[in-house]
Design a protein around this motif. Structure first.
Motif, PDB file in Angstrom:
ATOM      1  N   UNK A 104     -53.918  -6.807 -12.918  1.00 39.39           N
ATOM      2  CA  UNK A 104     -53.231  -8.093 -13.003  1.00 39.39           C
ATOM      3  C   UNK A 104     -53.883  -8.985 -14.046  1.00 39.39           C
ATOM      4  N   UNK A 105     -53.141  -9.966 -14.524  1.00 45.51           N
ATOM      5  CA  UNK A 105     -53.667 -10.879 -15.528  1.00 45.51           C
ATOM      6  C   UNK A 105     -54.793 -11.697 -14.924  1.00 45.51           C
ATOM      7  N   UNK A 106     -55.798 -11.985 -15.705  1.00 46.09           N
ATOM      8  CA  UNK A 106     -56.894 -12.780 -15.156  1.00 46.09           C
ATOM      9  C   UNK A 106     -56.460 -14.228 -14.926  1.00 46.09           C
ATOM     10  N   UNK A 107     -57.246 -14.915 -14.210  1.00 44.05           N
ATOM     11  CA  UNK A 107     -56.945 -16.330 -13.974  1.00 44.05           C
ATOM     12  C   UNK A 107     -57.074 -17.093 -15.288  1.00 44.05           C
ATOM     13  N   UNK A 108     -56.232 -18.082 -15.497  1.00 41.60           N
ATOM     14  CA  UNK A 108     -56.331 -18.924 -16.686  1.00 41.60           C
ATOM     15  C   UNK A 108     -57.610 -19.740 -16.588  1.00 41.60           C
ATOM     16  N   UNK A 109     -58.223 -19.908 -17.761  1.00 47.79           N
ATOM     17  CA  UNK A 109     -59.455 -20.701 -17.757  1.00 47.79           C
ATOM     18  C   UNK A 109     -59.126 -22.147 -17.439  1.00 47.79           C
ATOM     19  N   UNK A 110     -59.903 -22.712 -16.581  1.00 44.10           N
ATOM     20  CA  UNK A 110     -59.624 -24.098 -16.220  1.00 44.10           C
ATOM     21  C   UNK A 110     -60.508 -25.015 -17.068  1.00 44.10           C
ATOM     22  N   UNK A 111     -60.013 -26.211 -17.295  1.00 42.01           N
ATOM     23  CA  UNK A 111     -60.776 -27.214 -18.047  1.00 42.01           C
ATOM     24  C   UNK A 111     -61.989 -27.609 -17.229  1.00 42.01           C
ATOM     25  N   UNK A 112     -63.090 -27.826 -17.931  1.00 48.13           N
ATOM     26  CA  UNK A 112     -64.271 -28.330 -17.228  1.00 48.13           C
ATOM     27  C   UNK A 112     -63.985 -29.742 -16.787  1.00 48.13           C
ATOM     28  N   UNK A 113     -64.313 -30.082 -15.568  1.00 50.28           N
ATOM     29  CA  UNK A 113     -64.034 -31.462 -15.141  1.00 50.28           C
ATOM     30  C   UNK A 113     -64.854 -32.456 -15.959  1.00 50.28           C
ATOM     31  N   UNK A 114     -64.234 -33.556 -16.284  1.00 49.79           N
ATOM     32  CA  UNK A 114     -64.925 -34.596 -17.052  1.00 49.79           C
ATOM     33  C   UNK A 114     -66.000 -35.233 -16.187  1.00 49.79           C
ATOM     34  N   UNK A 115     -67.063 -35.594 -16.843  1.00 45.72           N
ATOM     35  CA  UNK A 115     -68.140 -36.279 -16.143  1.00 45.72           C
ATOM     36  C   UNK A 115     -67.654 -37.664 -15.739  1.00 45.72           C
ATOM     37  N   UNK A 116     -67.988 -38.022 -14.505  1.00 49.24           N
ATOM     38  CA  UNK A 116     -67.558 -39.349 -14.074  1.00 49.24           C
ATOM     39  C   UNK A 116     -68.530 -40.407 -14.585  1.00 49.24           C
ATOM     40  N   UNK A 117     -67.942 -41.459 -15.103  1.00 48.29           N
ATOM     41  CA  UNK A 117     -68.794 -42.553 -15.573  1.00 48.29           C
ATOM     42  C   UNK A 117     -69.284 -43.339 -14.363  1.00 48.29           C
ATOM     43  N   UNK A 118     -70.587 -43.505 -14.312  1.00 48.70           N
ATOM     44  CA  UNK A 118     -71.145 -44.247 -13.183  1.00 48.70           C
ATOM     45  C   UNK A 118     -72.070 -45.328 -13.730  1.00 48.70           C
ATOM     46  N   UNK A 119     -72.177 -46.385 -12.987  1.00 50.19           N
ATOM     47  CA  UNK A 119     -73.103 -47.446 -13.382  1.00 50.19           C
ATOM     48  C   UNK A 119     -74.518 -46.898 -13.269  1.00 50.19           C
ATOM     49  N   UNK A 120     -75.353 -47.226 -14.254  1.00 48.21           N
ATOM     50  CA  UNK A 120     -76.711 -46.693 -14.254  1.00 48.21           C
ATOM     51  C   UNK A 120     -77.543 -47.379 -13.171  1.00 48.21           C
ATOM     52  N   UNK A 121     -78.325 -46.630 -12.468  1.00 45.62           N
ATOM     53  CA  UNK A 121     -79.169 -47.200 -11.422  1.00 45.62           C
ATOM     54  C   UNK A 121     -80.427 -47.789 -12.058  1.00 45.62           C
TER      55      UNK A 121
END
Ligand code: ZN
Length: 132
Positions: A104-121
């Protein structure tokens, strides 16, 4: 090797053996009275596991089993037992079975999730401040 089937004579012997004088044909696995229900003559030892295939099958090699009550479950068992025996034999003979790639065809490559912007501690100092 081809699967050996029972000859008409042997088949008839088995059916006669399973024939109860009053109740008619009974399953030789569980004793259920089959009447007009379908039955199969089962190879007591699965034919694929027999080594000496030149010997003629006799009535002792078969059992009359009701299709619903005994033959279906036993056939499923036999398939697994035969597959295991084949693997065992191949291992014993040092044969390597070729592994087949999954077709069977392999799974489609998924996009890497974007890093969430967080306030710096606020920074923490690594060392405890000692009082002089
Ligand atoms: Zn049965």
């Amino acid at each position: 090797m081809a699967r050996r089937e029972f000859t008409k004579t042997v088949y008839a012997q088995i059916v006669k053996r399973a024939l109860h004088p009053k109740d008619g044909i009974c399953c030789e696995g569980c004793g259920l009275v089959l009447g007009a229900k379908p039955y199969h003559i089962d190879h007591t030892i699965p034919d694929a596991l027999q080594i000496d295939k030149s010997r003629k099958l006799t009535a002792d090699d078969g059992k009359l089993l009701g299709v619903e009550c005994c033959h279906k479950p036993k056939t499923a068992d036999d398939v697994a037992v035969i597959a295991e025996a084949k693997r065992r034999e191949e291992r014993h003979l040092g044969m390597k079975r070729k592994t087949q790639p999954i077709k069977s065809a392999p799974f489609a490559r998924s996009e890497k999730p974007q890093r969430q912007a967080k306030a710096e501690l606020p920074r923490r100092s690594l060392y405890r401040e000692t009082q002089p």
